[in-house]
Design a protein around this motif. Structure first.
Motif, mmCIF file in Angstrom:
data_model
loop_
_atom_site.group_PDB
_atom_site.id
_atom_site.type_symbol
_atom_site.label_atom_id
_atom_site.label_comp_id
_atom_site.label_asym_id
_atom_site.label_seq_id
_atom_site.Cartn_x
_atom_site.Cartn_y
_atom_site.Cartn_z
ATOM 1 N N THR A 155 -34.690 -4.261 3.284
ATOM 2 C CA THR A 155 -35.662 -3.742 4.238
ATOM 3 C C THR A 155 -34.954 -3.094 5.420
ATOM 4 O O THR A 155 -34.010 -3.661 5.977
ATOM 5 C CB THR A 155 -36.568 -4.881 4.748
ATOM 6 O OG1 THR A 155 -37.201 -5.502 3.620
ATOM 7 C CG2 THR A 155 -37.623 -4.354 5.696
ATOM 8 N N CYS A 156 -35.421 -1.896 5.790
ATOM 9 C CA CYS A 156 -34.859 -1.212 6.954
ATOM 10 C C CYS A 156 -35.216 -1.986 8.221
ATOM 11 O O CYS A 156 -36.387 -2.300 8.442
ATOM 12 C CB CYS A 156 -35.390 0.216 7.044
ATOM 13 S SG CYS A 156 -34.887 1.100 8.545
ATOM 14 N N TYR A 158 -35.388 -0.892 11.136
ATOM 15 C CA TYR A 158 -36.020 -0.029 12.128
ATOM 16 C C TYR A 158 -37.476 0.294 11.783
ATOM 17 O O TYR A 158 -38.321 0.352 12.670
ATOM 18 C CB TYR A 158 -35.229 1.274 12.281
ATOM 19 C CG TYR A 158 -33.819 1.044 12.754
ATOM 20 C CD1 TYR A 158 -33.546 0.817 14.101
ATOM 21 C CD2 TYR A 158 -32.757 1.015 11.853
ATOM 22 C CE1 TYR A 158 -32.256 0.578 14.541
ATOM 23 C CE2 TYR A 158 -31.457 0.782 12.290
ATOM 24 C CZ TYR A 158 -31.211 0.565 13.626
ATOM 25 O OH TYR A 158 -29.939 0.324 14.059
ATOM 26 N N ALA A 163 -34.907 0.242 1.978
ATOM 27 C CA ALA A 163 -33.689 0.980 2.331
ATOM 28 C C ALA A 163 -32.616 0.669 1.306
ATOM 29 O O ALA A 163 -32.531 -0.444 0.789
ATOM 30 C CB ALA A 163 -33.207 0.598 3.728
ATOM 31 N N GLU A 167 -28.438 4.170 4.133
ATOM 32 C CA GLU A 167 -29.444 5.078 4.657
ATOM 33 C C GLU A 167 -30.839 4.585 4.291
ATOM 34 O O GLU A 167 -31.081 4.112 3.178
ATOM 35 C CB GLU A 167 -29.246 6.487 4.079
ATOM 36 C CG GLU A 167 -30.204 7.519 4.618
ATOM 37 C CD GLU A 167 -29.967 8.879 4.002
ATOM 38 O OE1 GLU A 167 -30.703 9.807 4.366
ATOM 39 O OE2 GLU A 167 -29.070 9.006 3.147
ATOM 40 N N CYS A 168 -31.760 4.711 5.232
ATOM 41 C CA CYS A 168 -33.163 4.416 4.958
ATOM 42 C C CYS A 168 -33.805 5.686 4.416
ATOM 43 O O CYS A 168 -34.529 6.388 5.119
ATOM 44 C CB CYS A 168 -33.883 3.942 6.225
ATOM 45 S SG CYS A 168 -35.634 3.581 5.945
ATOM 46 N N ARG A 174 -32.801 6.910 8.850
ATOM 47 C CA ARG A 174 -31.667 6.596 9.718
ATOM 48 C C ARG A 174 -30.453 6.163 8.922
ATOM 49 O O ARG A 174 -30.553 5.535 7.869
ATOM 50 C CB ARG A 174 -32.049 5.490 10.703
ATOM 51 C CG ARG A 174 -33.062 5.916 11.738
ATOM 52 C CD ARG A 174 -33.255 4.862 12.791
ATOM 53 N NE ARG A 174 -32.061 4.619 13.573
ATOM 54 C CZ ARG A 174 -32.052 4.350 14.869
ATOM 55 N NH1 ARG A 174 -33.182 4.307 15.527
ATOM 56 N NH2 ARG A 174 -30.932 4.125 15.508
ATOM 57 N N LEU A 176 -27.561 3.706 8.249
ATOM 58 C CA LEU A 176 -27.465 2.255 8.407
ATOM 59 C C LEU A 176 -26.030 1.808 8.227
ATOM 60 O O LEU A 176 -25.322 2.283 7.335
ATOM 61 C CB LEU A 176 -28.357 1.538 7.384
ATOM 62 C CG LEU A 176 -29.851 1.864 7.445
ATOM 63 C CD1 LEU A 176 -30.586 1.162 6.314
ATOM 64 C CD2 LEU A 176 -30.437 1.455 8.791
ATOM 65 N N ILE A 181 -29.126 -4.089 6.730
ATOM 66 C CA ILE A 181 -30.293 -4.231 5.864
ATOM 67 C C ILE A 181 -30.780 -5.677 5.873
ATOM 68 O O ILE A 181 -29.998 -6.613 5.714
ATOM 69 C CB ILE A 181 -29.960 -3.777 4.429
ATOM 70 C CG1 ILE A 181 -29.849 -2.250 4.378
ATOM 71 C CG2 ILE A 181 -31.002 -4.258 3.433
ATOM 72 C CD1 ILE A 181 -29.532 -1.704 3.011
#
Length: 702
Positions: A155-156, A158, A163, A167-168, A174, A176, A181
């Motif tokens: 899970t992202c 943000y 995700a 990267e998400c 965004r 990462l 994560i």
């Protein structure tokens, strides 16, 4: 700050050498026409620069490293190097078939890039820009291995969306860092992962905030590339982990004789350095007298990056910080394209929902038709939709109906009545119109608009059609031969100008036209001033350059696409497939949210006061990365509305935009500013809702 970072940029053509690059294709799958948008755009731009007399190197290469390559190589039972090289060789073969003419096309795993990358990192270390830090890294206890990047998903932190790795890409987009994560799971076993401490190398990006702020002030290119990074700077830059615990990649270099670490460099370290390496290889092949890579990258080069918008952050934050850290030239411009859809929906490689590059060629279409569609169908930073119907219409109406029609009728009349170019001087009117087209072409180059580069020629051909239709030389022959000769002399000159100015967009058919005019040499070697040079006296009967696409052909192509997608869907039902291989943000779309189960009554809907509005003024809110203060006319009054659209729209383009406003929403205060209403927008890209027709401002939506 280096003097090379404060240069005042002259318009193109400039004295310093230029480098044009395209974002490296990831050696992990087949190319479809959506991928080709940036490569065609880069090729058009590089050719246009050369047409202005600008010394230019157009370079690229395959991105060979990273976890998706390692994951998919393992699935196929081969080594990452063999897997990636096979795709690299296919790309090397495919690009020239679309006349994407790189001066050098390398790859990130070759000796040049390995050496250059390690030199970069050593210099960053020597200059104090790299340090070690212990961080949490995902680990799969069952597989007994660390989980870098695409080996882990969760899970992202943000936005809460799914995700993957660094990267998400399903949510906020965004970058990462390792350990960010939430609820990590291993893509190797599917089991929950755990975080363990591990020492990694970090690049001090945070130290470059002041430099990057000034860099963005100087940066040219598309507005999305200039505006989006400001939000990341406003949030505060964090240092960047530049190593990974895996076998596939460029080894972290030996520093001052110390034993090298077992870590490899993160793929986004060595990928942009390939731009430098590929330019080096070009110089090694042609010699420094013809093109000097060191002047381009270490002194005063004019560097232009042509990329997809999903990698703006890498090219406007990480990459310029790296260049500044080793005292190399900073990019002059970043041109970031919008995404591309297929008949209103996303490309999907897993569902075989794509028009593949090889398929397009196998269908017998000339590459110039697709090049024209990709280059001129909307602004470069705008999203573009492809369908065979839209493709047919652009080809038939513009290439066949405008450009091809003018060229064929003019040159055929010239051949039949004058055996070539009549003995006359170009009229002042036509000479001035060609000069105007050259100026539009040059303005397109300096505005970083591949569309304007192509439109300059099409509009010139449209003028030619109107000119010959108005002057009617077929009625002058035999009655006023001198007047007829003047008209056709003008038309042949326009045809020559079309060949010269259309070369960046349509190099193949422009070369055919050049040959039909009886010209010596190649149109690829001339500059824009050749548009006004006298054509040869004699030339033969012309052939039509473009063929009309029939409706039946479009129906046939649509049926092929539909049957292919249906077959892929059947395969999906028979066998569960994962989509880890799809590391292409240009071809992925977020899942559509399901319709809510809870219904509202008609009366509740009637309570909403939705109005047609028009944005009168837009102003970014200081210290906020998302918010814009708008003045919106809703007919009965002007309202101040605060909207979170700064990163998704060019603020300067918002005035005069029609919008739909919720007019009876309670007032709110956002970031210290009153917001009196709400704009309606669709999706993560905040596609502003408007009306199809010309509804008056203030009209109530029912």
């Amino acid at each position: 700050m280096s003097s090379k970072d404060t240069l005042t940029r002259d318009p193109f053509p400039a004295d310093a050498p230029a480098v044009v690059t395209c974002g490296l294709p990831y050696a992990n799958g087949d190319l479809h026409i959506g991928h080709l948008r940036t490569y065609v755009g880069g090729d058009v731009y590089a050719r246009a620069l050369e047409s202005l007399g600008q010394e230019t190197a157009f370079v690229c290469g395959s991105d060979m490293h990273g976890t998706p390559v390692a994951v998919n190589a393992e699935k196929e039972g081969t080594s990452p190097e063999e897997f990636a090289l096979a795709w690299h060789e296919q790309y090397e073969e495919t690009f020239p078939r679309f006349d994407v003419d790189f001066d050098n096309y390398g790859h990130t795993h070759d000796a040049t890039n390995t050496e250059t990358t390690q030199e970069f990192v050593r210099t960053l270390e020597e200059n104090g820009h790299v340090y070690e830090k212990e961080i949490k890294v995902a680990y799969d206890p069952e597989a007994e291995q660390s989980l870098p990047d695409r080996y882990v998903e969760g899970t992202c932190p943000y936005c809460g969306e799914l995700a993957r790795g660094d990267e998400c890409d399903e949510g906020c987009g965004r970058h990462l860092e390792p350990g960010e994560i939430e609820d990590p799971r291993s893509t190797v076993t599917g089991n929950p992962a755990e975080y363990r401490d591990q020492t990694h190398k970090f690049f001090r990006v945070s130290e470059f905030e002041e430099y990057l702020s000034g860099f963005l002030d100087r940066l040219e290119g598309t507005s999305n590339a200039r505006n989006q990074p400001r939000g990341w700077l406003e949030d505060g830059l964090r240092d960047w982990c530049i190593t990974r615990d895996m076998d596939w990649g460029i080894d972290y270099p030996d520093i001052d004789g110390e034993d090298p670490t077992d870590l490899v460099l993160y793929v986004w370290v060595d990928a942009p350095i390939e731009y430098v390496s590929s330019t080096k290889q070009y110089t090694e092949r042609v010699g420094a007298d013809e093109y000097d890579w060191q002047r381009a990258w270490q002194e005063d080069g004019e560097i232009v990056h042509v990329i997809g918008r999903d990698i703006i952050q890498h090219h406007t934050v990480f990459w310029p910080a790296m260049l500044h850290g080793v005292d190399y030239s900073e990019p002059r411009a970043v041109m970031a394209s919008g995404f591309m859809t297929l008949d209103g929906d996303g490309f999907s490689t897993s569902r075989n929902r794509a028009v593949w590059a090889r398929e397009y060629l196998e269908e017998g279409f000339h590459p110039d038709l697709l090049r024209y569609y990709l280059a001129t169908n909307g602004g470069f930073q705008q999203d573009v939709d492809f369908s065979w119907e839209k493709f047919r219409d652009r080809v038939n109406n513009e290439l066949v109906g405008t450009v091809g029609n003018f060229l064929y009728r003019s040159l055929l009349f010239a051949h039949r009545n004058f055996e070539g170019t009549p003995e006359a001087e170009v009229s002042d009117e036509v000479e001035a119109r060609i000069e105007e087209a050259i100026a539009e072409f040059e303005a397109g180059v300096n505005d970083y608009s591949v569309r304007a580069i192509g439109d300059a020629t099409v509009e010139l051909a449209r003028f030619g059609n109107e000119y010959i239709q108005h002057e009617e030389p077929w009625n002058l022959v035999g009655e006023d031969d001198e007047a007829a000769a003047q008209v056709i002399r003008d038309c042949v000159q326009i045809a020559r100008a079309v060949a010269v100015l259309f070369e960046p967009v349509a190099p193949g058919t422009s070369e055919e036209l050049w040959s039909q005019l009886g010209e010596d040499g190649s149109v690829h070697d001339v500059t824009t001033d050749a548009a006004l040079a006298a054509p040869p006296r004699d030339f033969g009967a012309p052939e039509e350059l473009y063929e009309k696409i029939e409706d039946e052909r479009v129906e046939e192509l649509n049926e092929k696409l539909e049957s292919r997608v249906a077959a892929a869907a059947t395969d999906d039902a028979d066998e569960t497939k994962t989509d880890e291989a799809e590391a292409d943000a240009e071809s992925t779309m977020s899942d559509i949210e399901p319709v809510a189960d809870d219904r509202i009554s008609f009366d509740e809907f009637q309570d909403l006061d939705l109005r047609v509005g028009e944005i009168l003024a837009a102003e970014p809110i200081e210290d906020s990365d998302k918010l814009v203060k708008l003045t919106v006319d809703i007919g009965v009054e002007k309202r101040q509305i605060v909207a979170g659209i700064k990163q998704l729209h060019d603020v300067d383009d918002l005035p005069e935009t029609k919008v739909v406003v919720v007019a009876n929403l309670e007032k709110a205060e956002l970031f210290g500013h009153e917001s009196n209403g709400m704009l309606l927008a669709a999706g993560e890209d905040a596609d502003l809702l408007t009306t199809h027709g010309d509804s008056p401002i203030g009209t109530k939506i029912r």
